[in-house]
Design a protein around this motif. Structure first.
Motif, PDB file in Angstrom:
ATOM      1  N   LEU A  22       0.859  -1.145   0.147  1.00  0.00           N
ATOM      2  CA  LEU A  22      -0.063  -0.102   0.013  1.00  0.00           C
ATOM      3  C   LEU A  22       0.905   1.259   0.114  1.00  0.00           C
ATOM      4  N   ASN A  23       0.617   2.281   0.748  1.00  0.00           N
ATOM      5  CA  ASN A  23       1.327   3.470   0.928  1.00  0.00           C
ATOM      6  C   ASN A  23       2.894   2.752   1.487  1.00  0.00           C
ATOM      7  N   ARG A  24       2.701   1.806   2.013  1.00  0.00           N
ATOM      8  CA  ARG A  24       4.082   1.391   2.606  1.00  0.00           C
ATOM      9  C   ARG A  24       3.573  -0.195   2.428  1.00  0.00           C
ATOM     10  N   TYR A  25       4.899  -1.286   2.585  1.00  0.00           N
ATOM     11  CA  TYR A  25       4.705  -2.422   2.766  1.00  0.00           C
ATOM     12  C   TYR A  25       4.380  -3.195   4.057  1.00  0.00           C
ATOM     13  N   TRP A  26       3.161  -3.865   3.990  1.00  0.00           N
ATOM     14  CA  TRP A  26       2.644  -4.583   5.496  1.00  0.00           C
ATOM     15  C   TRP A  26       3.178  -5.968   5.353  1.00  0.00           C
ATOM     16  N   ASP A  27       4.148  -6.503   6.270  1.00  0.00           N
ATOM     17  CA  ASP A  27       4.666  -7.670   6.302  1.00  0.00           C
ATOM     18  C   ASP A  27       3.827  -8.643   6.626  1.00  0.00           C
ATOM     19  N   ALA A  28       3.649 -10.077   6.048  1.00  0.00           N
ATOM     20  CA  ALA A  28       2.737 -11.020   6.617  1.00  0.00           C
ATOM     21  C   ALA A  28       3.128 -11.846   7.596  1.00  0.00           C
ATOM     22  N   LEU A  29       3.338 -10.894   9.137  1.00  0.00           N
ATOM     23  CA  LEU A  29       3.582 -11.611   9.907  1.00  0.00           C
ATOM     24  C   LEU A  29       2.749 -11.782  11.237  1.00  0.00           C
ATOM     25  N   VAL A  30       1.484 -11.466  11.009  1.00  0.00           N
ATOM     26  CA  VAL A  30       0.464 -11.857  11.927  1.00  0.00           C
ATOM     27  C   VAL A  30      -0.119 -13.152  11.410  1.00  0.00           C
ATOM     28  N   GLN A  31      -0.305 -13.905  12.270  1.00  0.00           N
ATOM     29  CA  GLN A  31      -0.837 -15.315  12.215  1.00  0.00           C
ATOM     30  C   GLN A  31      -2.349 -15.156  12.438  1.00  0.00           C
ATOM     31  N   THR A  32      -2.760 -14.704  13.667  1.00  0.00           N
ATOM     32  CA  THR A  32      -4.146 -14.863  13.968  1.00  0.00           C
ATOM     33  C   THR A  32      -4.613 -13.677  14.855  1.00  0.00           C
ATOM     34  N   PHE A  33      -5.743 -13.152  14.479  1.00  0.00           N
ATOM     35  CA  PHE A  33      -6.290 -11.857  15.469  1.00  0.00           C
ATOM     36  C   PHE A  33      -7.530 -12.256  15.887  1.00  0.00           C
ATOM     37  N   ASP A  34      -7.724 -12.184  17.214  1.00  0.00           N
ATOM     38  CA  ASP A  34      -9.009 -12.712  18.013  1.00  0.00           C
ATOM     39  C   ASP A  34      -9.883 -11.400  17.636  1.00  0.00           C
ATOM     40  N   PRO A  35     -11.266 -11.664  17.138  1.00  0.00           N
ATOM     41  CA  PRO A  35     -12.143 -10.540  16.900  1.00  0.00           C
ATOM     42  C   PRO A  35     -12.430  -9.491  17.922  1.00  0.00           C
ATOM     43  N   PRO A  36     -12.171  -8.347  17.606  1.00  0.00           N
ATOM     44  CA  PRO A  36     -12.554  -7.359  18.870  1.00  0.00           C
ATOM     45  C   PRO A  36     -14.124  -7.241  18.642  1.00  0.00           C
ATOM     46  N   ALA A 300     -41.191 -16.586   3.191  1.00  0.00           N
ATOM     47  CA  ALA A 300     -41.711 -15.312   2.704  1.00  0.00           C
ATOM     48  C   ALA A 300     -40.682 -14.139   3.109  1.00  0.00           C
ATOM     49  N   ASP A 301     -40.752 -13.057   2.476  1.00  0.00           N
ATOM     50  CA  ASP A 301     -39.916 -11.682   2.704  1.00  0.00           C
ATOM     51  C   ASP A 301     -40.101 -11.550   4.188  1.00  0.00           C
ATOM     52  N   VAL A 302     -38.813 -11.232   4.742  1.00  0.00           N
ATOM     53  CA  VAL A 302     -38.857 -10.181   5.929  1.00  0.00           C
ATOM     54  C   VAL A 302     -38.307  -9.183   5.771  1.00  0.00           C
ATOM     55  N   SER A 303     -38.805  -7.930   6.265  1.00  0.00           N
ATOM     56  CA  SER A 303     -38.391  -6.423   6.301  1.00  0.00           C
ATOM     57  C   SER A 303     -37.996  -6.314   7.863  1.00  0.00           C
ATOM     58  N   ALA A 304     -36.677  -5.844   8.296  1.00  0.00           N
ATOM     59  CA  ALA A 304     -36.526  -5.627   9.474  1.00  0.00           C
ATOM     60  C   ALA A 304     -35.547  -4.657   9.727  1.00  0.00           C
ATOM     61  N   TYR A 305     -35.299  -4.402  11.049  1.00  0.00           N
ATOM     62  CA  TYR A 305     -34.457  -3.399  11.325  1.00  0.00           C
ATOM     63  C   TYR A 305     -33.797  -3.610  12.832  1.00  0.00           C
ATOM     64  N   GLN A 306     -32.676  -3.123  12.989  1.00  0.00           N
ATOM     65  CA  GLN A 306     -32.364  -3.275  14.562  1.00  0.00           C
ATOM     66  C   GLN A 306     -31.506  -2.098  14.718  1.00  0.00           C
ATOM     67  N   ARG A 307     -31.453  -2.116  15.913  1.00  0.00           N
ATOM     68  CA  ARG A 307     -30.207  -0.838  16.616  1.00  0.00           C
ATOM     69  C   ARG A 307     -29.126  -1.863  17.195  1.00  0.00           C
ATOM     70  N   VAL A 308     -28.072  -1.459  16.455  1.00  0.00           N
ATOM     71  CA  VAL A 308     -26.996  -2.278  16.846  1.00  0.00           C
ATOM     72  C   VAL A 308     -26.685  -2.147  18.472  1.00  0.00           C
ATOM     73  N   GLN A 309     -26.578  -3.333  19.081  1.00  0.00           N
ATOM     74  CA  GLN A 309     -25.848  -3.290  20.454  1.00  0.00           C
ATOM     75  C   GLN A 309     -24.975  -4.281  20.682  1.00  0.00           C
ATOM     76  N   SER A 310     -24.430  -4.675  19.813  1.00  0.00           N
ATOM     77  CA  SER A 310     -23.267  -5.629  19.707  1.00  0.00           C
ATOM     78  C   SER A 310     -22.460  -5.555  18.373  1.00  0.00           C
ATOM     79  N   LEU A 311     -21.058  -5.426  18.202  1.00  0.00           N
ATOM     80  CA  LEU A 311     -20.675  -5.572  17.010  1.00  0.00           C
ATOM     81  C   LEU A 311     -19.444  -6.452  17.114  1.00  0.00           C
ATOM     82  N   ARG A 312     -19.075  -7.460  16.283  1.00  0.00           N
ATOM     83  CA  ARG A 312     -17.921  -8.271  16.444  1.00  0.00           C
ATOM     84  C   ARG A 312     -17.323  -8.479  14.895  1.00  0.00           C
TER      85      ARG A 312
END
Lengths: 331, 249
Positions: A22-36, A300-312
């Protein structure tokens, strides 16, 4: 694309799970990352608390003369984690804080992530009395104590009078979590500001068209009553086969008590949506955003909305899970 | 088929370099981690220890270049030639794989038994700046061409997931080339040179390969082994070595 800035012994290293030019090179040295993830503490309100797991690196990052050449790995490093779907300048910051050494084996070096402690460990002391003070004003006082700015533009302006004397020292985020939930409010912190939001208010709106993965919808286990002391909720249907939910309120009159219990009942029994979306821009990063969509994959189609209380943010599986209470109907 | 082994490059110096993409990047094992110049016309000098007769560039953006072999004084030109993708010089044989916008060059030159320099001048470029991913130079270890069973394919690292409506989410990532085949080699000679002196020592470390088939089609590829190679000692003096290479980016 995950972008990790890690400072080791005063030098910054730019890392990813894949080599990125990208603007710089990001080296592939990360193995895993737990979802915040960010999760609301109660099903009817409270603190949307961030939690972070850990991150693992390949040994080369620390043992190789090409990189840090610090072996054994250091105890703690400053770290910033970003995500972009296109270019470096468009990246969104997911986490800033400290990576603390957890352990290593022959495959990986593991660090656990620790964010800034909101409120800096401040407490609400035993004996502090709130007498006929609005929820907003309590938050104003506590935000000052915690060293945070405050935004109450989406909080209720009336019928939130607090009557409470603190009976023991409490950590400030926990105190505010219980207090806000009792009035079916939630709060979160972002970039030094505390946001207090009524559970029935939209914190922005976005519509997702067809660009989401198969998702699921559920409800909380039914309640017979919401109770506080001897008072019981009285609104809506009663599910005698359900359990009782006991809660602590911060009001004085029976009228206010009933209003809080009924409001908790209403929010608790709303359907819960778990919407899985790809990592596409713009990322949903703000809690209590109203997300709406039409799901055509069912009988049958479902029209839905939510107010986000959790993000993963599950980067390894290329999906963000948005969970929140909302409404649904035939589409 | 040829492989450069061992690598004799001892250093590089570029005429110019981007602050985030310095010239030393061509010495690592990651062609995507390029050296980038700051213009479309630039040069690179590669220092090579004695005992080399081939040079390989992976991830090169130039479509025309000159290469000059200089002796250890950097002042004496051993030989020089300009060429582009359309020509093959009788002094230098070069083979390219340019069917993408990511070009690899393999260039043979007269064996130099002393330390020397390879001076590259990149003249025409597919982008706004010259870029080179990896440089390797050394002795070209040569064996027979693969048999008629040579295959070429792709491995796609892209991510694809089905969306709710049956469409697909697709995030394109790298797509790399693969080559599989077999070569029949003299067991007491090339077979054990390849197996013991090179592949057993290096394992899955990426190396610079030139694959040439019986039709004189050739491919220059920076690749590693997929799994361990296997040979069959199925004749009195010859063995068949099966290989499986995958490109490294």
């Amino acid at each position: 694309m995950l972008l990790v800035e890690l400072e080791i012994s005063g030098t910054s290293y730019y890392l990813s799970q894949e080599g990125l030019a990208l603007n710089r090179y990001w080296d592939a040295l990360v193995q895993t990352f737990d979802p915040p993830q960010y999760s609301m503490e109660k099903p009817y309100g409270g603190y949307i608390r961030p939690s972070y797991g850990g991150i693992t690196f390949f040994h080369n990052l620390f043992s190789s003369t090409t990189f840090a050449n610090v072996w054994v790995p250091p105890t703690a490093c400053q770290i910033a984690i970003h995500y972009t779907n296109s270019d470096q300048d468009s990246s969104v910051t997911l986490f800033t804080g400290t990576a603390h050494f957890d352990g290593l084996n022959r495959e990986e070096v593991r660090y656990n992530l620790y964010g800034e402690k909101v409120g800096g460990g401040a407490t609400v002391g035993k004996g502090i009395a709130y007498q006929n003070i609005s929820l907003k004003d309590v938050f104003t006082s506590c935000a000052v104590t915690a060293g945070l700015s405050l935004d109450t533009s989406l909080a209720k302006s009336s019928n939130t009078e607090v009557y409470h004397t603190v009976t023991s020292d409490q950590e400030i985020t926990s105190f505010l979590s219980n207090l806000s939930a009792s009035f079916t409010h939630t709060y979160y912190t972002k970039e030094g500001t505390l946001y207090l939001v009524d559970m029935n208010q939209d914190n922005g709106t976005t519509t997702i068209d067809f660009y989401f993965y198969p998702s699921n919808y559920e409800t909380n286990a039914p309640l017979s009553f919401v109770t506080s002391g001897v008072s019981k909720s009285s609104s809506g249907a009663t599910y005698p086969y359900g359990t009782e939910l006991s809660t602590t309120l911060f009001v004085e009159s029976e009228t206010s008590t009933q209003a809080c219990l009924d409001s908790i009942w209403d929010v608790y029994h709303k359907p819960i949506m778990h919407l899985r979306v790809p990592f596409t821009e713009p990322l949903v990063t703000t809690p209590r955003t109203r997300v709406q969509w039409l799901d055509t994959a069912h009988g049958a189609d479902v029209s839905a909305y939510q107010r986000v209380q959790s993000l993963r943010y599950d980067i390894d599986n290329e999906e963000i899970i948005l969970s929140g209470e909302g409404e649904w109907e035939a589409g | 088929m040829k492989v450069i082994y061992p690598d004799k490059v001892s250093g590089v110096t570029a005429e110019e370099q981007h602050a985030n993409y310095p010239d030393d990047n061509v010495l690592d094992e990651h062609p995507k981690k390029v050296w980038a110049a700051t213009s479309a016309d630039s040069g690179l000098t590669v220092s090579v220890n004695g005992g080399a007769n081939a040079v390989f560039l992976a991830g090169c953006s130039a479509t025309s270049l000159t290469i000059t072999v200089k002796d250890s004084n950097v002042s004496t030109t051993v030989a020089a030639v300009n060429y582009d993708l359309k020509g093959i010089d009788t002094y230098y044989d070069f083979f390219t794989d340019f069917f993408t916008n990511y070009t690899s060059y393999w260039i043979d030159y007269t064996y130099q038994d002393s330390d020397h320099f390879l001076v590259f001048d990149f003249l025409e470029n597919t982008g706004s700046t010259v870029q080179v991913g990896v440089v390797r130079a050394g002795a070209a270890r040569s064996v027979y061409e693969p048999d008629w069973d040579l295959t070429e394919g792709f491995v796609d690292y892209s991510i694809t997931r089905e969306l709710n409506n049956g469409a697909f989410y697709h995030r394109k990532r790298d797509i790399v080339k693969t080559f599989s085949g077999s070569v029949e080699l003299e067991r007491a000679g090339d077979y054990h040179v390849i197996m013991r002196d090179i592949l057993q020592v290096e394992g899955q470390t990426p190396l610079a390969w030139r694959i040439l088939d019986y039709d004189n089609q050739s491919w220059a590829i920076y690749a590693r082994l997929q799994g361990s190679p296997v040979g069959s000692h199925n004749t009195r003096d010859y063995s068949v070595l099966n290989f499986d290479l995958i490109e490294v980016l």
